[in-house]
Design a protein around this motif. Structure first.
Motif, PDB file in Angstrom:
ATOM      1  N   TYR A  66       0.849  -1.186   0.000  1.00 38.47           N
ATOM      2  CA  TYR A  66       0.000   0.000   0.000  1.00 38.47           C
ATOM      3  C   TYR A  66       0.887   1.239   0.000  1.00 38.47           C
ATOM      4  O   TYR A  66       2.118   1.168   0.118  1.00 38.47           O
ATOM      5  CB  TYR A  66      -0.916   0.008   1.221  1.00 38.47           C
ATOM      6  N   GLY A  67       0.251   2.379  -0.088  1.00 39.07           N
ATOM      7  CA  GLY A  67       0.943   3.648   0.046  1.00 39.07           C
ATOM      8  C   GLY A  67      -0.018   4.686   0.564  1.00 39.07           C
ATOM      9  O   GLY A  67      -1.232   4.593   0.333  1.00 39.07           O
ATOM     10  N   ARG A  68       0.502   5.669   1.285  1.00 38.47           N
ATOM     11  CA  ARG A  68      -0.349   6.726   1.843  1.00 38.47           C
ATOM     12  C   ARG A  68       0.044   8.080   1.264  1.00 38.47           C
ATOM     13  O   ARG A  68       1.216   8.421   1.183  1.00 38.47           O
ATOM     14  CB  ARG A  68      -0.205   6.784   3.367  1.00 38.47           C
ATOM     15  N   LEU A  69      -0.952   8.845   0.888  1.00 36.78           N
ATOM     16  CA  LEU A  69      -0.762  10.243   0.506  1.00 36.78           C
ATOM     17  C   LEU A  69      -1.750  11.068   1.308  1.00 36.78           C
ATOM     18  O   LEU A  69      -2.969  10.966   1.102  1.00 36.78           O
ATOM     19  CB  LEU A  69      -0.983  10.450  -0.992  1.00 36.78           C
ATOM     20  N   ASP A  70      -1.242  11.849   2.270  1.00 41.36           N
ATOM     21  CA  ASP A  70      -2.106  12.642   3.141  1.00 41.36           C
ATOM     22  C   ASP A  70      -3.125  11.732   3.824  1.00 41.36           C
ATOM     23  O   ASP A  70      -2.744  10.790   4.489  1.00 41.36           O
ATOM     24  CB  ASP A  70      -2.766  13.771   2.347  1.00 41.36           C
ATOM     25  N   ASP A  71      -4.400  11.950   3.605  1.00 42.13           N
ATOM     26  CA  ASP A  71      -5.429  11.161   4.282  1.00 42.13           C
ATOM     27  C   ASP A  71      -6.081  10.126   3.369  1.00 42.13           C
ATOM     28  O   ASP A  71      -7.277   9.819   3.509  1.00 42.13           O
ATOM     29  CB  ASP A  71      -6.510  12.079   4.865  1.00 42.13           C
ATOM     30  N   VAL A  72      -5.310   9.597   2.445  1.00 41.69           N
ATOM     31  CA  VAL A  72      -5.810   8.557   1.540  1.00 41.69           C
ATOM     32  C   VAL A  72      -4.816   7.404   1.523  1.00 41.69           C
ATOM     33  O   VAL A  72      -3.600   7.613   1.420  1.00 41.69           O
ATOM     34  CB  VAL A  72      -6.006   9.089   0.109  1.00 41.69           C
ATOM     35  N   LEU A  73      -5.330   6.189   1.626  1.00 40.17           N
ATOM     36  CA  LEU A  73      -4.529   4.980   1.523  1.00 40.17           C
ATOM     37  C   LEU A  73      -4.806   4.350   0.160  1.00 40.17           C
ATOM     38  O   LEU A  73      -5.967   4.176  -0.217  1.00 40.17           O
ATOM     39  CB  LEU A  73      -4.902   4.000   2.641  1.00 40.17           C
ATOM     40  N   TYR A  74      -3.746   4.029  -0.558  1.00 35.90           N
ATOM     41  CA  TYR A  74      -3.898   3.434  -1.889  1.00 35.90           C
ATOM     42  C   TYR A  74      -3.501   1.964  -1.862  1.00 35.90           C
ATOM     43  O   TYR A  74      -2.475   1.589  -1.298  1.00 35.90           O
ATOM     44  CB  TYR A  74      -3.048   4.182  -2.915  1.00 35.90           C
ATOM     45  N   LEU A  75      -4.331   1.136  -2.504  1.00 37.43           N
ATOM     46  CA  LEU A  75      -4.098  -0.300  -2.649  1.00 37.43           C
ATOM     47  C   LEU A  75      -4.157  -0.628  -4.137  1.00 37.43           C
ATOM     48  O   LEU A  75      -4.881   0.032  -4.891  1.00 37.43           O
ATOM     49  CB  LEU A  75      -5.160  -1.095  -1.899  1.00 37.43           C
ATOM     50  N   HIS A  76      -3.416  -1.652  -4.551  1.00 39.47           N
ATOM     51  CA  HIS A  76      -3.479  -1.990  -5.965  1.00 39.47           C
ATOM     52  C   HIS A  76      -3.383  -3.498  -6.147  1.00 39.47           C
ATOM     53  O   HIS A  76      -2.990  -4.240  -5.246  1.00 39.47           O
ATOM     54  CB  HIS A  76      -2.362  -1.293  -6.744  1.00 39.47           C
ATOM     55  N   GLY A  77      -3.764  -3.940  -7.332  1.00 39.16           N
ATOM     56  CA  GLY A  77      -3.714  -5.352  -7.678  1.00 39.16           C
ATOM     57  C   GLY A  77      -4.214  -5.549  -9.089  1.00 39.16           C
ATOM     58  O   GLY A  77      -4.453  -4.591  -9.829  1.00 39.16           O
TER      59      GLY A  77
END
Length: 229
Positions: A64-75
């Motif tokens: 995952y990765g975080r930018l400010d108040d958003v968590l990003y997931l990928h697949g």
């Protein structure tokens, strides 16, 4: 629904408890400052994505990765769990950092020193090309800093084959434990065996080059000088 990564936070806004994000067991270890949430998320590399699919719970490890108040997931766009999450299924994301094993005088009080965070919410698919590329940059730079500038960037075909989800950090809980064992007074007075903490220290080993590299290819600084998050 398309998400654009525009959320900005200073970390000063406290976490707002909800019925499912309120820590009940060991509530004294909970933290309500958003900076503590950022610290846990930024210091780990793997999360566990949980949701209910076809009436059964599914929990999957992923980066995952975080930018400010958003968590990003990928697949993969074919991953059933990501398809369900993109369709609006409620999700939960858990992250844990183990800092040490606590050896108490009694087995009952053995524990762990740790930092953990649980995020609840509904994820949104990121489909707009520029936003999707930025989200993938965030994930890549969290896991392998420096790679976005060093490696080949995703092609249009690769972007189309990759699903990206954005999960807002609006509903989350943080729990920490540190320090020595919490033994009962009779055990402290009557038990002569050792008690304390065995800290866990994390480090990277020497880089192992791909066997297909040309002889003498140097290890780039962003790999050779890698620090743990």
């Amino acid at each position: 629904m398309t998400h654009t990564p525009t959320s900005v936070s200073t970390g000063a806004t406290p976490l707002s408890s909800t019925p499912r994000s309120t820590v009940r067991r060991g509530h004294k270890r909970s933290r309500t400052d958003r900076a503590a949430l950022y610290d846990v998320l930024d210091s780990c590399l793997i999360c566990h994505l949980g949701l209910v699919r076809n009436g059964a719970p599914v929990v999957l490890p992923t980066v995952y990765g975080r930018l400010d108040d958003v968590l990003y997931l990928h697949g993969s766009t074919g991953a059933a769990s990501l398809i369900a999450a993109a369709d609006g299924a409620p999700v939960s994301v858990a992250v844990t950092r183990l800092d040490g094993i606590v050896y108490a005088r009694s087995v009952f009080h053995h524990s762990m020193n740790y930092a953990s965070a649980v995020v609840h919410g509904t994820a949104s698919p990121v489909t707009e090309p520029a936003a999707k590329r930025e989200a993938l940059r965030v994930v890549t730079e969290h896991v392998a800093p420096g790679s976005w500038e060093h490696a080949r960037l995703p092609t249009r075909k690769e972007l189309a084959a990759t699903a990206v989800l954005a999960l807002p950090l609006d509903e989350a809980s943080v729990k920490l434990r540190s320090g020595p064992p919490n033994d009962d007074d009779p055990d402290v007075a009557g038990h002569e065996g050792w008690a304390g903490v065995l800290p866990l220290r994390r480090h990277w080993d020497a880089p192992q080059p791909c066997p297909l590299l040309a002889d003498g290819t140097p290890v780039p600084p962003h790999v050779a000088g890698r620090d743990l998050p």
